[in-house]
Design a protein around this motif. Structure first.
Motif: not given
Length: 266
Positions: A103, A129, A132-135
């Protein structure tokens, strides 16, 4: 067929229509492939079509457009963060291009045309933001999942049912007959020998032959109603001189592109 780069059909279509930005091109001529390729091409305003709204899946991110595909939220990022999209020099990057690097190095991938202003930096923080939770799943290639029925997948009957459910049958039938000049206008009834040739005058009494084009667009009595319709629905436009262009204008102005898709399916 559109995303399987290793498949036979993909390689054949690349030879025939070319490849642009890692995706199949539309070719130089209007043909059936132009319509198919539009499934992955958005309008200039960032809008999407009915088909594209029903498919979504991101795994390794290698075939999902970061800005243009609707992969994160209800609208594509080029719409949600339109200012950043205007400023980036890398409008064609894929999700994997960004999320496969640390990042701290994201700025190298975005490549802005100029230094961001303070309020634009706020948009960038909003974008960070969201990510952040994306994989990603690097071992599984991106694929399309038909959201209305993920288990059975896409079938023509299911897609048609989805379209028809959004447009009343009598509306689509009437529009289909109008665009193909199948309405019972006096000129059509004369050509079918239902009426005699001396009965061609418009029912409004204007003296002109009653064709579909005259009745819906040119007649002083009925054609003038379109101005009232525009005022009623709150949109503006210029009157077209033929039925099909007029229909296209109103469906796009009112966001009714689904009706056009229904008619094209018939």
């Amino acid at each position: 067929m559109l995303v399987d780069r290793g498949g036979l059909w993909y390689r054949v279509l690349v030879v025939r229509y070319g490849e642009l930005g890692g995706r199949l091109g539309a070719g130089e001529f209007h043909c059936w492939w132009s319509e198919v390729s539009r499934l992955r091409v958005r309008d200039g305003d960032g809008g999407s079509g009915w088909f594209e709204d029903q498919v979504r899946r991101v795994d390794d991110g290698a075939d999902t457009s970061f800005w243009s595909d609707r992969w994160l939220g209800e609208v594509p990022l080029c719409v949600r963060l339109s200012r950043l999209f205007e400023l980036t020099e890398n409008k064609t990057m894929y999700v994997a291009d960004l999320l496969s690097v640390d990042s701290e190095r994201w700025g190298e991938v975005w490549r802005w045309r100029r230094r961001l202003w303070q309020w634009e930096e706020g948009l960038l923080e909003e974008c960070r933001a969201l990510l952040l939770d994306v994989s990603l799943n690097p071992n599984v290639v991106d694929s399309w999942v038909w959201l209305p029925d993920p288990s059975s997948g896409y079938i023509v009957r299911g897609a048609y049912s989805l379209l028809v459910s959004q447009v009343p049958l009598k509306v689509s039938v009437f529009a289909w007959r109008l665009l193909r000049d199948r309405l019972s206008t006096r000129t059509n009834l004369i050509s079918r020998r239902v009426l005699s040739p001396d009965m061609s005058s418009c029912v409004a009494g204007c003296g002109h032959p009653e064709s579909a084009q005259h009745l819906f667009l040119l007649c002083d009595t009925f054609g003038s109603l379109w101005h009232l319709v525009r005022d009623w629905i709150g949109c503006y436009g210029v009157d077209a001189d033929n039925i099909f262009d007029h229909f296209l204008q109103f469906t796009h102005l009112t966001g009714g592109g689904v009706l056009l898709d229904v008619l094209l399916c018939n």
